[in-house]
Design an enzyme around this catalytic site. Structure first.
Site, PDB file in Angstrom:
ATOM      1  N   ASP A  15      27.308 -66.611  24.943  1.00 40.13           N
ATOM      2  CA  ASP A  15      26.372 -67.735  24.836  1.00 40.13           C
ATOM      3  C   ASP A  15      26.479 -68.458  23.497  1.00 40.13           C
ATOM      4  O   ASP A  15      25.954 -69.567  23.350  1.00 40.13           O
ATOM      5  CB  ASP A  15      24.922 -67.241  25.004  1.00 40.13           C
ATOM      6  CG  ASP A  15      24.696 -66.566  26.338  1.00 40.13           C
ATOM      7  OD1 ASP A  15      25.256 -67.039  27.338  1.00 40.13           O
ATOM      8  OD2 ASP A  15      23.968 -65.563  26.371  1.00 40.13           O
TER       9      ASP A  15
ATOM     10  N   ASP B 190      21.524 -64.772  24.654  1.00 39.08           N
ATOM     11  CA  ASP B 190      21.490 -63.576  23.800  1.00 39.08           C
ATOM     12  C   ASP B 190      22.855 -62.968  23.557  1.00 39.08           C
ATOM     13  O   ASP B 190      22.986 -62.097  22.703  1.00 39.08           O
ATOM     14  CB  ASP B 190      20.590 -62.511  24.443  1.00 39.08           C
ATOM     15  CG  ASP B 190      21.236 -61.889  25.667  1.00 39.08           C
ATOM     16  OD1 ASP B 190      21.224 -60.656  25.795  1.00 39.08           O
ATOM     17  OD2 ASP B 190      21.766 -62.644  26.509  1.00 39.08           O
TER      18      ASP B 190
ATOM     19  N   ASP C   5      20.355 -68.635  29.936  1.00 38.85           N
ATOM     20  CA  ASP C   5      21.304 -67.631  30.405  1.00 38.85           C
ATOM     21  C   ASP C   5      20.537 -66.651  31.284  1.00 38.85           C
ATOM     22  O   ASP C   5      19.310 -66.556  31.183  1.00 38.85           O
ATOM     23  CB  ASP C   5      21.937 -66.913  29.214  1.00 38.85           C
ATOM     24  CG  ASP C   5      22.826 -65.761  29.640  1.00 38.85           C
ATOM     25  OD1 ASP C   5      23.695 -65.961  30.500  1.00 38.85           O
ATOM     26  OD2 ASP C   5      22.625 -64.645  29.118  1.00 38.85           O
TER      27      ASP C   5
ATOM     28  N   GLU D 173      31.633 -42.133  39.353  1.00 36.52           N
ATOM     29  CA  GLU D 173      31.364 -43.343  38.577  1.00 36.52           C
ATOM     30  C   GLU D 173      31.400 -43.087  37.072  1.00 36.52           C
ATOM     31  O   GLU D 173      31.394 -44.045  36.294  1.00 36.52           O
ATOM     32  CB  GLU D 173      29.992 -43.923  38.955  1.00 36.52           C
ATOM     33  CG  GLU D 173      29.952 -44.583  40.315  1.00 36.52           C
ATOM     34  CD  GLU D 173      30.734 -45.890  40.346  1.00 36.52           C
ATOM     35  OE1 GLU D 173      31.404 -46.210  39.352  1.00 36.52           O
ATOM     36  OE2 GLU D 173      30.675 -46.584  41.367  1.00 36.52           O
TER      37      GLU D 173
END
Length: 595
Positions: free
Chosen positions: A426, A422, A166, A203
């Site tokens: 996954d 992780d 990954d 943001e």
């Protein structure tokens, strides 16, 4: 070495405080603690049975009846020989007593010979060959930060042919951060501190990881945790955000107050009475009107990619576009900032690659393993990261179900697959793989689904787990040899145990050792064209450089047609979400992964 902890950090039971005092909240107690779980994993692993033990059990299933048969055959053979040629029995029977009959002497000698054969050929060492090696191997792995959940993954790891990584949180740290803020206007038009206050405030309302990285950077630069106000916030998936920011001047005064003179600060807060002073008011009372006017000053802010700026009527200079392209080529995300219709800044954000990643990939490839990168991120970033660490095959923009399907496809092709990840996304692939390897700092779901857990968040332990598996299986085979040597049958059990204990001398390959093995063969920076990129479960994104001229012409024609179609449909799409598959042609409406 000491590990620095700060408020909010996790502390594992059994840790030693170097100095000072700590106030710690117990989040897991008893059997739920990390230490208890580690002990449980090691205990289960040490008592589990490796598949190679089944081979030993199968041999024992045939070997034991065979030895019993040989023992019985020895019994009857010596009884027959004794009655036919008694002097031969008398010669080899050291305890022969003249007081007993010849028949009794023959039978006693025959039983003695039969039991001797049974004892010497006892296959007890075969039963010890595997469990003793597994017990020592898993214990050594735990000491080196590699938790192996049983004998099966310990044995299977040495058979691995393909390693799938990954990207986010595995190859990279999984925490994007701002690496460059480039101001595109003169400082007097938009000072850096004001720009940081505006961008950080805008943001602060975004849930996107890149937005969080920008906000964190702005707060660190300004040295504050408080920001201004944000209204009319609008986020367009795949493009950017639009909002109105206000109340940033108070934040800026706080930022500069250490460097400002007291008189300057007083001149802002205090006004001497003038003609506008109300009757009866004190001359030193602050007039709130100027402060209110400053606080209510607002800015219309746009933050996003090129297409977002074009949709809002802003032009991008060629030099800015070239800088953004260079960042994107390196796997970074480049976003633009516009304030009140003026393009003010370009921000580059990156998820840093772990320093040991390239060495690990090179070592695995040198071991003859195929290495694949599989990620849900966009293809451009995935390709750049893969080229940086030396991976040649990439699957980008994949869903968790795609990861499972890809692992299954590789297995159906006859390959033994290890998956390294992780995250929660996954976990299905970790469970499907022949050996699932989870990063210890990952999610609990991933750790639970994996067969091997790397406690130290160090990719070098991927190489270590495979190397430990090879050493353990090699030791098991040596144990089998010890168990089969007839001359050592009486000493076989002891020799097997001592042989397994030699695994205690195992040392995990270090970065220095791997670098020395690598020698002077330093990897040159891989070209992006060397990396084959698949989009989801689809076909190859990038054609092979060995295509014929006719194939190149056909591909170029298809690209041109799709490019024209994308541009033609641009006006009709307005603020709709861009088609993910438009990334195939490099003319996507929203090119970056910024949301």
């Amino acid at each position: 070495m000491p590990v620095t902890k700060k408020p909010g950090s996790s502390v594992i039971a059994g840790s030693i405080n170097q100095n000072g005092s700590l106030l710690i909240t117990a989040t897991h107690v008893g059997l739920d603690t990390t230490l208890s779980q580690i002990v449980k994993l090691v205990e289960e692993a040490q008592t589990s049975k490796a598949p190679i033990q089944q081979f030993a059990d199968k041999i024992s299933g045939y070997f034991v009846p065979f030895i019993v048969g040989i023992s019985l055959l020895t019994l009857f053979a010596w009884i027959l020989i004794g009655f036919v040629d008694f002097p031969l029995v008398e010669k080899y029977f050291p305890g022969y007593d003249q007081s007993i009959s010849k028949a009794e002497a023959v039978i006693r000698f025959a039983f003695q010979a039969s039991i001797t054969v049974l004892c010497i050929a006892c296959p007890c060492s075969l039963g010890l060959a595997t469990p003793t090696a597994v017990m020592v191997g898993t214990g050594v792995g735990a000491q080196n930060g590699i938790l192996i959940k049983g004998g099966e993954p310990l044995e299977m790891a040495h058979k691995i042919q393909t390693v799938v990584f990954d990207k986010t949180g595995t190859i990279t740290y999984g925490a994007p951060k701002v690496i460059q803020l480039k101001i595109l206007v003169e400082g007097n038009r938009m000072p850096r501190s004001r720009l940081l206050a505006i961008v950080g405030t805008a943001e602060n309302n975004s849930e996107h990881p890149l937005g969080a990285a920008i906000t964190k950077y702005c707060k660190q630069e300004l040295g504050t945790e408080s920001l201004g106000g944000c209204t009319d916030f609008q986020a367009v998936p795949g493009c950017g955000i639009r909002c109105q920011v206000s109340n940033t001047e108070t934040l800026l005064r706080h930022h500069h107050e250490d460097s400002d003179d007291n008189n300057q600060r007083n001149s802002i807060l205090v006004q001497i009475s003038d003609s506008r002073t109300r009757p009866g008011s004190h001359p030193l009372i602050m007039d709130p009107q100027p402060l209110t006017l400053v606080q209510t000053a607002s800015y219309v802010v746009l933050i996003g990619n090129r297409e977002w700026m074009r949709r809002n009527g802003l032009q991008i200079r060629p030099d800015v576009d070239e800088t953004m392209t260079e960042h994107e080529r390196r796997g970074r995300t480049a976003v633009l900032v516009a304030v009140d219709g003026l393009l003010c800044a370009m921000i580059a954000i990156a998820d840093t690659v772990k320093p040991e990643a390239e060495l690990v990939v090179h070592t695995l490839q040198a071991m003859g393993l195929e290495v694949i990168l599989m990620t849900g991120d966009n293809s451009r970033t995935a390709q750049a990261i893969a080229a940086q660490v030396g991976i040649r095959k990439v699957f980008a923009e994949v869903l968790p179900s795609h990861k499972v399907a890809m692992v299954e496809q590789l297995q159906q092709a006859g390959k033994r697959v290890a998956m390294v990840g992780d995250g929660v996304n996954d976990s299905p692939a970790l469970a499907m793989a022949d050996v699932g390897i989870a990063i210890g700092t990952g999610t609990d779901v991933a750790i639970e689904a994996a067969d091997v857990v790397l406690i130290r968040n160090d990719l070098l332990d991927v190489v270590g787990s495979i190397d430990l598996s090879k050493k353990t299986v090699e030791r098991i085979r040596i144990n089998f040899v010890h168990g089969w040597v007839p001359a050592a049958m009486a000493f076989s059990s002891v020799s097997v145990v001592l042989s397994s204990l030699l695994l205690k001398c195992y040392t995990k390959p270090s970065a220095e050792l791997l670098e020395s093995r690598r020698g002077s063969q330093k990897r040159h920076a891989a070209s992006l064209s060397d990396v084959s990129v698949h989009i989801g479960m689809g076909e190859l994104r990038r054609s092979s450089p060995r295509l014929s001229l006719l194939d190149r012409v056909v591909n170029f024609s298809r690209t041109s047609i799709n490019s024209l179609q994308s541009k033609h449909s641009l006006n009709s799409m307005a603020l709709s979400e861009p088609n993910k598959h438009s990334l195939l042609m490099g003319e996507a409406l929203c090119e970056e992964e910024f949301v």
